[in-house]
Design a protein around this motif. Structure first.
Motif, PDB file in Angstrom:
ATOM      1  N   SER A  93     -12.842  -0.168   3.781  1.00  0.00           N
ATOM      2  CA  SER A  93     -12.516  -0.806   5.118  1.00  0.00           C
ATOM      3  C   SER A  93     -12.316  -2.204   4.791  1.00  0.00           C
ATOM      4  N   ALA A  94     -12.845  -2.991   4.098  1.00  0.00           N
ATOM      5  CA  ALA A  94     -12.886  -4.351   3.696  1.00  0.00           C
ATOM      6  C   ALA A  94     -11.386  -4.421   3.180  1.00  0.00           C
ATOM      7  N   VAL A  95     -10.847  -3.750   2.312  1.00  0.00           N
ATOM      8  CA  VAL A  95      -9.541  -3.548   1.544  1.00  0.00           C
ATOM      9  C   VAL A  95      -8.566  -3.459   2.726  1.00  0.00           C
ATOM     10  N   THR A  96      -8.697  -2.628   3.483  1.00  0.00           N
ATOM     11  CA  THR A  96      -7.632  -2.186   4.673  1.00  0.00           C
ATOM     12  C   THR A  96      -7.516  -3.378   5.500  1.00  0.00           C
ATOM     13  N   LYS A  97      -8.682  -4.101   6.004  1.00  0.00           N
ATOM     14  CA  LYS A  97      -8.705  -5.245   6.980  1.00  0.00           C
ATOM     15  C   LYS A  97      -8.002  -6.644   6.164  1.00  0.00           C
ATOM     16  N   SER A  98      -8.119  -6.752   4.903  1.00  0.00           N
ATOM     17  CA  SER A  98      -7.543  -7.917   4.160  1.00  0.00           C
ATOM     18  C   SER A  98      -7.261  -7.236   2.890  1.00  0.00           C
ATOM     19  N   PRO A  99      -5.946  -6.991   2.837  1.00  0.00           N
ATOM     20  CA  PRO A  99      -5.322  -6.704   1.597  1.00  0.00           C
ATOM     21  C   PRO A  99      -5.172  -7.724   0.396  1.00  0.00           C
TER      22      PRO A  99
END
Length: 132
Positions: A80-86
């Motif tokens: 989720s964190a990587v999806t929101k902030s690649p």
């Protein structure tokens, strides 16, 4: 006989410098305690250059379409964190897991990269994380 005297002088000098270094270390520690704590407590943590998503760790509402039933809650939060902030730094994710050890979190991220879920790019002493 000369080598024996030389060896004794060398050992004596080594002992002297060891004692001198120990006294300097004690002075530094005393100064740190007088200032209100150890060096680790005095230094401010480095500010993150990436805006992490506002979310609570292990939140049930953070399920995304890329998660599968066999993924752990930690993996879901990471995705989720990587999806929101690649391009999020791996070290920036540590704040989302205050109760999890860094080594364990690093191993989880490495396993996710090995399984093809994430892509890691080395940057300095950390990694930038992207979805694979």
């Amino acid at each position: 006989m000369f080598w024996f005297v030389f060896l004794l002088l060398l050992l004596g000098a080594g002992f002297y410098f060891y004692q001198k270094m120990m006294s300097i270390e004690r002075e530094i520690r005393a100064e740190q305690e007088a200032e209100g704590g150890s060096a680790a407590q005095v230094q401010e943590p480095e500010k993150s250059s990436v805006d992490l998503p506002e979310m609570k760790p292990f939140d049930k509402d953070n399920n995304s379409a890329t998660t599968t039933p066999e993924q752990t809650a930690a993996e879901k939060v990471i995705i989720s964190a990587v999806t929101k902030s690649p391009g999020t730094k791996q070290t920036d994710l540590y704040v989302l897991f205050p109760d999890t050890g860094r080594k364990q979190l690093q191993q989880t991220i490495k396993n996710m990269a090995d399984n093809g879920v994430l892509r890691r790019e080395k940057q300095g002493s950390s990694y930038l994380l992207y979805l694979a």
